[in-house]
Design a protein around this motif. Structure first.
Motif, mmCIF file in Angstrom:
data_model
loop_
_atom_site.group_PDB
_atom_site.id
_atom_site.type_symbol
_atom_site.label_atom_id
_atom_site.label_comp_id
_atom_site.label_asym_id
_atom_site.label_seq_id
_atom_site.Cartn_x
_atom_site.Cartn_y
_atom_site.Cartn_z
ATOM 1 N N ASP A 1 -6.172 -9.910 -2.215
ATOM 2 C CA ASP A 1 -7.202 -10.048 -1.177
ATOM 3 C C ASP A 1 -8.555 -9.555 -1.689
ATOM 4 O O ASP A 1 -9.601 -10.174 -1.436
ATOM 5 N N THR B 1 -12.399 -5.623 3.043
ATOM 6 C CA THR B 1 -11.161 -5.821 2.283
ATOM 7 C C THR B 1 -10.885 -4.629 1.378
ATOM 8 O O THR B 1 -9.729 -4.187 1.251
ATOM 9 N N SER C 1 -11.820 -1.573 1.911
ATOM 10 C CA SER C 1 -11.374 -0.461 2.783
ATOM 11 C C SER C 1 -9.919 -0.647 3.162
ATOM 12 O O SER C 1 -9.123 0.319 3.166
ATOM 13 N N GLY C 2 -9.540 -1.907 3.480
ATOM 14 C CA GLY C 2 -8.142 -2.167 3.812
ATOM 15 C C GLY C 2 -7.229 -1.927 2.629
ATOM 16 O O GLY C 2 -6.091 -1.460 2.789
ATOM 17 N N TYR C 3 -7.712 -2.237 1.442
ATOM 18 C CA TYR C 3 -6.912 -2.005 0.237
ATOM 19 C C TYR C 3 -6.700 -0.514 0.005
ATOM 20 O O TYR C 3 -5.613 -0.084 -0.419
ATOM 21 N N GLU C 4 -7.736 0.263 0.306
ATOM 22 C CA GLU C 4 -7.625 1.717 0.115
ATOM 23 C C GLU C 4 -6.566 2.326 1.023
ATOM 24 O O GLU C 4 -5.883 3.273 0.635
ATOM 25 N N VAL C 5 -6.437 1.782 2.244
ATOM 26 C CA VAL C 5 -5.476 2.360 3.203
ATOM 27 C C VAL C 5 -4.151 1.628 3.181
ATOM 28 O O VAL C 5 -3.241 1.964 3.946
ATOM 29 N N GLY C 6 -4.057 0.579 2.346
ATOM 30 C CA GLY C 6 -2.777 -0.084 2.168
ATOM 31 C C GLY C 6 -2.524 -1.283 3.053
ATOM 32 O O GLY C 6 -1.415 -1.848 3.020
ATOM 33 N N THR C 7 -3.527 -1.719 3.846
ATOM 34 C CA THR C 7 -3.325 -2.888 4.708
ATOM 35 C C THR C 7 -3.651 -4.201 3.997
ATOM 36 O O THR C 7 -3.320 -5.268 4.498
ATOM 37 N N ARG C 8 -4.340 -4.146 2.867
ATOM 38 C CA ARG C 8 -4.658 -5.333 2.075
ATOM 39 C C ARG C 8 -4.187 -5.111 0.650
ATOM 40 O O ARG C 8 -4.088 -3.963 0.175
ATOM 41 N N ASN C 9 -3.937 -6.190 -0.069
ATOM 42 C CA ASN C 9 -3.469 -6.060 -1.450
ATOM 43 C C ASN C 9 -4.563 -6.440 -2.435
ATOM 44 O O ASN C 9 -5.665 -6.850 -2.050
#
Length: 465
Positions: free
Chosen positions: A402, A389, A391-399
């Motif tokens: 999350d 999560t 990692s996804g937040y870093e690339v903008g796919t998670r907020n």
């Protein structure tokens, strides 16, 4: 994100609050607390006094079968006046008496059966006190591990608060440079406030847990040893619930007390029935009388003048056969029979409860073993999910929501894992108590896993690499 927190961190985190004035207090391990409880616990002391009081009943019942020796004596001043045709005759004098008597029951069924009943009641009291001794072991263990449970929960709450604060700071930085919306900052702030409340509640629960130790030990304990998180968690042995039930039926102290109560009730029926039986007593008595009254001395007899002194010795056997007591004896027999029925029903109820309780605890402990393993794996999964999560937040796919949810799940998994371990320990002790095998040796074995300084952390096998 930090994964380990030493004991010193806990004390530092609580400095200025609940532990600020006691940072240098003596540290107690599990056996230390138990030994203090043995000396100071009011519940155990009351149980001991009850046992000793009941055991005196056996001595009192035996006394009814033994000789009864008594002495008596007295002195009195007398002043008399008698009217005669020649006028009043007045006299004043002292009279003295003393005597001794010895009585020995030769046949008294009520006393014999009463003695049997008292012995069974004494054995019941011993079993009840033994159960209270086992119960003290359990109460000490629960209070001790509740403190550790509260400390671990507080440390997890502190770690969660720190982690959420980091997320809040990062969210503010991202918002300031225009990378995220203000709603993410507000969400992080709300989660941070919530984590602070959790930490405050944790501090209070820790204080409450220490107060429970104070109640048992009558000591202001402020620091206790930690449980190694590497302590093995294994299924109970034997692995058959029927064997545990059989052990409980033979050794459970509550059942043993109930069995002795049954025997006492049966003897009590015999006591009441003995109210119809005869009694035989042997007796010896001696009495001496001395009087200087004019009517008692200087009286002429065929043997000479009386002196006012005399004695009497009596030896005999007394036989008594009750014939009718208004129906009271028969009523007492019926009353004792009903009481016996009540005791029998209570025994049957206790037997069924211990039977089912033993099986339930056996299943619970086995479930605890599996639950600890599952909670351990849950931590691994939660850490992996958090990393993904983040990692996804870093690339903008998670907020940010999350990420905060994943963090909360991880800390909840850690708390659940630690609580599962403490549940396993307490339920294992309860199972042993039900089986009648719980003893201080079990505490000694547990105390071997108590250390004075240990990382309050999740074992490596329960963390993602």
């Amino acid at each position: 994100m930090p994964r380990t927190f030493r004991r010193g961190f806990l004390l530092a985190a609580l400095a200025g609050s609940i532990l600020s004035a006691h940072a240098a207090e003596t540290e107690y391990n599990l056996l230390d607390v138990y030994n203090l409880a043995l000396k100071n616990d009011a519940q155990l002391a009351a149980a001991r006094a009850d046992m000793m009081a009941t055991q005196e009943g056996s001595t009192q019942a035996r006394a009814l079968l033994l000789p009864n020796l008594s002495l008596s004596g007295g002195t009195q001043y007398n002043k008399t006046k008698s009217e005669t045709t020649a006028g009043d005759v007045k006299d004043s004098y002292n009279s003295n008496t003393w005597g001794a008597s010895l009585n020995q029951p030769l046949f008294n069924m009520a006393s014999w059966f009463g003695y049997d009943s008292a012995k069974f009641q004494s054995a019941q009291a011993e079993a009840t006190f033994g159960y209270e001794q086992q119960n003290l072991i359990l109460r000490v263990s629960e209070a001790y591990f509740n403190v550790l449970r509260a400390e671990d929960s507080l440390i997890t709450a502190i770690a969660e608060e720190k982690a959420v604060k980091q997320q809040l700071d990062q969210a503010r930085e991202r918002y300031n440079v225009g990378l995220i919306a203000e709603t993410d900052v507000l969400e992080a702030r709300a989660r941070y406030d919530d984590s602070r409340v959790t930490r405050i509640d944790g501090e209070n629960q820790l204080s409450v847990a220490y107060e429970s130790l104070r109640t048992i030990t009558d000591m202001d304990i402020q620091d206790i040893g930690k449980l190694k998180k590497t302590m093995p968690v294994s299924a109970p042995a034997p692995a058959n619930s029927d064997q545990w039930v059989n052990n409980a039926i033979k050794s459970n102290l509550q059942l043993e007390a109930a069995r002795e109560s049954l025997k006492a009730a049966d003897s009590n029926i015999k006591v009441k029935k003995s109210g119809h039986a005869p009694t035989v007593d042997a007796f010896v008595s001696y009495n001496y009388n001395s009087s200087n009254a004019s009517t008692a001395r200087d009286q002429r007899t065929s043997e000479g003048l009386t002196t006012g002194d005399g004695d009497q010795a009596v030896v005999g056997v007394k036989f008594t056969l009750p014939l009718f007591a208004g129906g009271g004896t028969s009523s007492q027999v019926r009353q004792a029979t009903y009481q016996m029925e009540s005791v029998q029903q209570n025994y049957d109820k206790a037997l069924r409860e211990i039977n089912s309780g033993t099986r339930n605890l056996f299943r619970t402990v086995n479930s605890d073993v599996s639950r600890v393993e599952s909670r351990c794996q849950g931590i691994v999964s939660s850490e992996s999910a958090l990393k993904a999560t983040q990692s996804g937040y870093e690339v903008g796919t998670r907020n940010i929501t999350d990420v905060l949810d994943a963090q909360k799940t991880l800390f909840a998994a850690q708390r659940d894992y630690l609580n599962a371990r403490y549940d396993f320990i307490v339920n294992t002790l309860k199972l042993k108590q039900t089986a009648g095998t719980l003893n201080p040796k079990d505490l000694s074995e547990l105390n071997g896993w108590i250390v004075s300084s240990e990382e309050i952390s999740i074992p490596a096998q329960c963390r993602a690499d």
